[in-house]
Each structure stands twice: as C-alpha cells, then as structure tokens.
Write a protein that holds these residues in place. Structure first.
Motif, PDB file in Angstrom:
ATOM      1  N   TYR A  75       0.846  -1.188   0.000  1.00  0.00           N
ATOM      2  CA  TYR A  75       0.000   0.000   0.000  1.00  0.00           C
ATOM      3  C   TYR A  75       0.883   1.239   0.000  1.00  0.00           C
ATOM      4  N   SER A  76       0.412   2.272  -0.677  1.00  0.00           N
ATOM      5  CA  SER A  76       1.186   3.507  -0.798  1.00  0.00           C
ATOM      6  C   SER A  76       1.131   4.352   0.474  1.00  0.00           C
ATOM      7  N   GLY A  77       0.118   4.120   1.298  1.00  0.00           N
ATOM      8  CA  GLY A  77      -0.072   4.969   2.465  1.00  0.00           C
ATOM      9  C   GLY A  77      -0.910   6.191   2.139  1.00  0.00           C
ATOM     10  N   LYS A  78      -1.467   6.222   0.938  1.00  0.00           N
ATOM     11  CA  LYS A  78      -2.285   7.359   0.510  1.00  0.00           C
ATOM     12  C   LYS A  78      -3.617   6.862  -0.018  1.00  0.00           C
ATOM     13  N   PHE A  79      -4.674   7.607   0.280  1.00  0.00           N
ATOM     14  CA  PHE A  79      -5.945   7.402  -0.381  1.00  0.00           C
ATOM     15  C   PHE A  79      -6.721   8.709  -0.342  1.00  0.00           C
ATOM     16  N   ASN A  80      -7.532   8.922  -1.344  1.00  0.00           N
ATOM     17  CA  ASN A  80      -8.302  10.156  -1.436  1.00  0.00           C
ATOM     18  C   ASN A  80      -9.714   9.929  -0.924  1.00  0.00           C
ATOM     19  N   VAL A  81     -10.214  10.922  -0.233  1.00  0.00           N
ATOM     20  CA  VAL A  81     -11.587  10.875   0.263  1.00  0.00           C
ATOM     21  C   VAL A  81     -12.318  12.102  -0.257  1.00  0.00           C
ATOM     22  N   ARG A  82     -13.438  11.863  -0.887  1.00  0.00           N
ATOM     23  CA  ARG A  82     -14.252  12.987  -1.346  1.00  0.00           C
ATOM     24  C   ARG A  82     -15.340  13.228  -0.314  1.00  0.00           C
ATOM     25  N   LEU A  83     -15.502  14.476   0.060  1.00  0.00           N
ATOM     26  CA  LEU A  83     -16.509  14.838   1.044  1.00  0.00           C
ATOM     27  C   LEU A  83     -17.085  16.204   0.708  1.00  0.00           C
ATOM     28  N   PRO A  84     -18.249  16.477   1.226  1.00  0.00           N
ATOM     29  CA  PRO A  84     -18.850  17.789   0.958  1.00  0.00           C
ATOM     30  C   PRO A  84     -17.972  18.926   1.498  1.00  0.00           C
ATOM     31  N   GLN A  85     -18.015  20.068   0.822  1.00  0.00           N
ATOM     32  CA  GLN A  85     -17.186  21.209   1.218  1.00  0.00           C
ATOM     33  C   GLN A  85     -17.435  21.631   2.661  1.00  0.00           C
ATOM     34  N   GLU A  86     -18.685  21.631   3.085  1.00  0.00           N
ATOM     35  CA  GLU A  86     -18.995  22.052   4.457  1.00  0.00           C
ATOM     36  C   GLU A  86     -18.377  21.103   5.484  1.00  0.00           C
ATOM     37  N   ASN A 103      -4.119  16.239   7.949  1.00  0.00           N
ATOM     38  CA  ASN A 103      -3.668  14.865   7.742  1.00  0.00           C
ATOM     39  C   ASN A 103      -3.352  14.185   9.074  1.00  0.00           C
ATOM     40  N   GLN A 104      -2.569  14.848   9.935  1.00  0.00           N
ATOM     41  CA  GLN A 104      -2.233  14.267  11.239  1.00  0.00           C
ATOM     42  C   GLN A 104      -3.495  14.020  12.062  1.00  0.00           C
ATOM     43  N   TYR A 105      -4.419  14.956  12.001  1.00  0.00           N
ATOM     44  CA  TYR A 105      -5.676  14.843  12.741  1.00  0.00           C
ATOM     45  C   TYR A 105      -6.470  13.628  12.272  1.00  0.00           C
ATOM     46  N   VAL A 106      -6.618  13.474  10.954  1.00  0.00           N
ATOM     47  CA  VAL A 106      -7.398  12.373  10.407  1.00  0.00           C
ATOM     48  C   VAL A 106      -6.717  11.033  10.706  1.00  0.00           C
ATOM     49  N   VAL A 107      -5.393  10.975  10.568  1.00  0.00           N
ATOM     50  CA  VAL A 107      -4.677   9.736  10.873  1.00  0.00           C
ATOM     51  C   VAL A 107      -4.880   9.353  12.331  1.00  0.00           C
ATOM     52  N   SER A 108      -4.815  10.307  13.233  1.00  0.00           N
ATOM     53  CA  SER A 108      -5.010   9.985  14.659  1.00  0.00           C
ATOM     54  C   SER A 108      -6.429   9.496  14.918  1.00  0.00           C
ATOM     55  N   LYS A 109      -7.410  10.088  14.234  1.00  0.00           N
ATOM     56  CA  LYS A 109      -8.803   9.657  14.393  1.00  0.00           C
ATOM     57  C   LYS A 109      -9.007   8.249  13.831  1.00  0.00           C
ATOM     58  N   LEU A 110      -8.409   7.964  12.683  1.00  0.00           N
ATOM     59  CA  LEU A 110      -8.551   6.643  12.077  1.00  0.00           C
ATOM     60  C   LEU A 110      -7.840   5.570  12.903  1.00  0.00           C
ATOM     61  N   ALA A 111      -6.735   5.944  13.537  1.00  0.00           N
ATOM     62  CA  ALA A 111      -5.962   4.981  14.325  1.00  0.00           C
ATOM     63  C   ALA A 111      -6.609   4.658  15.658  1.00  0.00           C
TER      64      ALA A 111
END
Length: 112
Positions: A75-86, A103-111
């Motif tokens: 795995y590359s360690g990257k993936f794109n997520v599409r979400l609403p602008q708001e 990025n750091q925030y989302v990684v900590s939440k996912l972990a």
C-alpha cells in the motif's frame, strides 16, 4: 507480485456468531462470496480454510489467478476521500485549533 502461489493459510479469516443462523459463520476477506457455518468457532474456521484451499486448487486447475492475500499486498499509504465542502470546512477547524495538520488529525482519528 510474489511468484509463489498463495496457500489458504495466507488469507484473512473471521468467525462470528450468527443469531439468524444459530451458529458460527466463518468468512474469508479475500473471497467475500464464501462462508462456512458450523456449531463451533474451530469447526467454522477449519471449514472455511478447507473451502478456500479447494477454491484455490480449482482456480489453478482452470488457469485463474487467485486473489493476492492482504498480507502480500503493498500500500502507498495514501488514499483520497471525497466529502462535501462544508464537512471539509468543519474538519479543518479542530486540527487548526490543535496546531496540527488535517492529515495528522485524520490519521489519529482513524488509528483510534
């Protein structure tokens, strides 16, 4: 890709209790259409592993390429997520307040 053919032991298995079926059901992550019901967790796991081994044998005999086990995938360690602008705007606020990147925030939440 690894040149050696994967064995059934390399695939990812899961056994859960099914209240609908009244027994344990084993599945294989790489073969989502397969399952094996049984009265015990051990019997369900043994059954699905034997079934996957049989499927691998059939696939090889017919010249089909079996799916690569997750344990062999890279795995590359990257993936794109599409979400609403708001939602993106709301998500950007908290890491900014914590002085960390989104990025750091989302990684900590996912972990967690």
């Amino acid at each position: 890709m690894n040149a050696t053919a994967p064995s059934a032991a390399e695939y990812g298995y899961r056994v859960v209790w099914s209240s609908v079926d009244g027994e344990f059901v084993a599945t294989c992550a790489e073969f989502p259409s397969l399952s094996w019901p049984a009265d015990s967790q051990t019997a369900a796991l043994t059954g699905i592993a034997i079934l996957v081994d049989d499927v691998l044998t059939d696939m090889r005999a017919s010249g089909e390429e079996p799916p690569l086990p997750f344990s062999r995938r890279t795995y590359s360690g990257k993936f794109n997520v599409r979400l609403p602008q708001e939602l993106h705007r709301r998500l950007a606020r908290e890491p900014a307040q914590q002085n960390v990147s989104l990025n750091q925030y989302v990684v900590s939440k996912l972990a967690s």
